[in-house]
Design an enzyme around this catalytic site. Structure first.
Site, PDB file in Angstrom:
ATOM      1  N   CYS A  72     -22.758  -4.581 -17.907  1.00 34.50           N
ATOM      2  CA  CYS A  72     -23.818  -4.056 -18.092  1.00 34.50           C
ATOM      3  C   CYS A  72     -24.669  -3.622 -16.915  1.00 34.50           C
ATOM      4  CB  CYS A  72     -24.611  -4.457 -19.141  1.00 34.50           C
ATOM      5  SG  CYS A  72     -23.480  -4.754 -20.701  1.00 34.50           S
ATOM      6  N   ARG A  88     -10.856 -11.236   7.056  1.00 36.29           N
ATOM      7  CA  ARG A  88     -10.336 -10.085   6.491  1.00 36.29           C
ATOM      8  C   ARG A  88      -8.862  -9.390   6.829  1.00 36.29           C
ATOM      9  NH1 ARG A  88     -13.875  -6.249   4.357  1.00 36.29           N
ATOM     10  NH2 ARG A  88     -15.606  -7.073   5.569  1.00 36.29           N
TER      11      ARG A  88
HETATM   12  C1  LIG Z   1     -16.983 -14.418   7.939  1.00 37.15           C
HETATM   13  C2  LIG Z   1     -16.902 -14.876   9.141  1.00 37.15           C
HETATM   14  C3  LIG Z   1     -15.648 -14.711  10.066  1.00 37.15           C
HETATM   15  C4  LIG Z   1     -14.629 -13.747   9.489  1.00 37.15           C
HETATM   16  O1  LIG Z   1     -14.926 -12.519   9.364  1.00 37.15           O
HETATM   17  P1  LIG Z   1     -13.825 -11.358   8.919  1.00 37.15           P
HETATM   18  O2  LIG Z   1     -14.726  -9.927   8.942  1.00 37.15           O
HETATM   19  O3  LIG Z   1     -13.305 -11.586   7.559  1.00 37.15           O
HETATM   20  O4  LIG Z   1     -12.734 -11.480  10.024  1.00 37.15           O
HETATM   21  C5  LIG Z   1     -15.356 -15.261  11.216  1.00 37.15           C
HETATM   22  N1  LIG Z   1     -16.290 -16.131  11.861  1.00 37.15           N
HETATM   23  C6  LIG Z   1     -17.554 -16.343  10.978  1.00 37.15           C
HETATM   24  C7  LIG Z   1     -18.655 -17.233  11.814  1.00 37.15           C
HETATM   25  C8  LIG Z   1     -17.894 -15.717   9.900  1.00 37.15           C
HETATM   26  O5  LIG Z   1     -18.915 -15.855   9.266  1.00 37.15           O
END
Ligand SMILES: *Cc1c(COP(=O)(O)O)cnc(C)c1O
Length: 425
Positions: A353, A287
């Protein structure tokens, strides 16, 4: 009066009445490519990665972009060009790494339910490490690797039982959670791993949740990880790398997450203070590398003022952006061209919907049908979570680089949606 800073600034900015991203006027991009439309800034992605890389410089490290946040090939290539590796959670994501021309040797493979076929594909592609989440997975991986005459480098994803203080659906590091090996079992599983054919222990990892806005949970998890490393090495094992996961939050509204370089700086300081400074450090942010690099553009279709609520119905919906429906997530929504009319309070909803199909509730907006709105902070968990619910083709995507907007994914067609279906007699 100065307007509040937009999440995504300085790449996202208002100039006069118009909203611009990385040197392009968003209304022009929408006019060219249609809506709903995802638009990303490559400069914003590079800057976000740069903050991590700068803080990690000078010690062995690998920054692995967790591509489930935004897996478009152009996004993958953007990060590969900066030297990043990738955190993947499926064979499909591995195929994307390869299709983008990125290096599978910089891939770590996470996920609680890897199939044998996915393990095989990853071993043949030469991924760097499997982040193993259970004893059963370890045994299965040992079998698959031995069968291929290969060795799987592994790291155990440890569940450190710390509270990341985030939404329950995106908290992953507490007991009672499906992810990882419980902290108290991990030492035994490492012993077992050391004796298994086709397995080479190389690291340890954790990922405690997502949209985390404090440093303390990271430091707690790190301490628990380092305790384990010391135990495993006392047992004669070798832990080469520490993978500290992802999860750093971004600003959607008034959250104030630490800057990536501040977080990394504090983690490295703790690692050094405990005498582990020689180890390679991996991180897996998703993210925080892409979230505020993108917006979702949508056109206002119909206004439905009412006694209780005013509805602003737009052409993007929960199938395009699931976060509000799925997590009650708050995302900024602003006009691409500001009107001087007085604002009314609207629920911004899609045409799907379902009453859960909303993008924002109780938003003060001056809008008319045909206006363009931008859903902000839409670069992460937007397009990758899009579905075809209501037989709606998925949106197109555009990458902006230095004032130039380029289509990176065509809008899906209805023909493509129907292609795989069969009508048996
Ligand atoms: C989703 C995930 C991330 C990244 O998470 P963010 O919150 O998007 O930074 C990193 N490592 C694993 C194992 C994940 O499942």
């Amino acid at each position: 009066m100065s307007s509040p800073q937009l999440p995504g600034a300085p790449f996202l900015a208002r100039r006069g009445d118009d909203l611009w991203l990385d040197g392009v006027r968003l209304s022009e991009v929408a006019a060219e490519f249609g809506t709903p439309l995802y638009v990303y800034s490559r400069s914003a992605m590079r800057a976000a990665a740069g903050a991590y890389l700068q803080a990690l410089a000078g010690r062995p490290h690998l920054l692995c972009y967790a591509m489930k946040a935004n897996a478009s090939l152009t996004v993958i290539r953007t990060f590969a060009e900066l030297g990043l590796g990738f955190d993947i959670v499926s064979g499909g994501e591995l195929a994307r790494v390869i299709a983008a021309g990125a290096d599978p040797a910089k891939v770590v493979f996470s996920g609680v339910g890897k199939t044998r076929a996915e393990m095989r594909a990853a071993l043949l592609a030469g991924v760097r490490c499997f982040n193993v989440e259970s004893e059963a997975e370890l045994l299965a991986l040992s079998g698959v690797a031995s069968g291929l005459g290969r060795t799987a480098a592994i790291s155990l994803r440890v569940n450190p039982d710390v509270d990341a203080k985030t939404h329950p659906y995106i908290s992953t590091g507490l007991k009672g959670n499906k992810f990882g090996v419980a902290h108290e079992h991990a030492r035994a599983v490492y012993r077992q791993a050391a004796a298994l054919p086709g397995i080479r222990v190389t690291g340890i990892d954790c990922h405690i949740g997502s949209q985390i806005t404090e440093i303390a949970p990271y430091l707690d998890a790190l301490d628990r990880l380092l305790d384990l490393v010391e135990q495993v090495e006392a047992d004669g094992g070798t832990i080469h790398h520490l993978d500290l996961g992802g999860g750093l939050g971004i600003t959607y509204t008034d959250e104030q997450p630490p800057a990536a370089d501040l977080l990394v700086g504090q983690l490295l300081a703790r690692i050094d203070a405990r005498g582990h400074g020689h180890r390679e450090v991996l991180m897996e942010p998703g993210r925080s590398l892409v979230g505020n690099a993108g917006v979702l553009l949508t056109e206002v279709l119909v206004l439905k003022p009412g006694a209780e609520k005013n509805f602003c119905i737009v052409d993007a919906a929960m199938n395009d952006m699931a976060r509000p429906a799925m997590y009650q997530a708050w995302m900024g929504i602003v006009p691409c061209h500001q009107r001087s009319d007085p604002a009314l309070t609207w629920d911004v909803v899609g045409p799907v919907c379902e009453s859960g199909d909303w993008l924002g509730r109780d938003r003060a907006l001056a809008v008319q049908p045909g206006d363009l709105l931008a859903v902000l902070s839409a670069g992460a968990y937007g397009m990758t979570m899009a579905s075809n619910y209501n037989t709606r083709p998925r949106a197109a995507e555009v990458m902006v680089d230095n004032g130039r907007a380029t289509l990176i994914r065509r809008r899906e067609t209805i023909d493509e949606l129907l292609r795989g279906e069969l009508l048996p007699d």
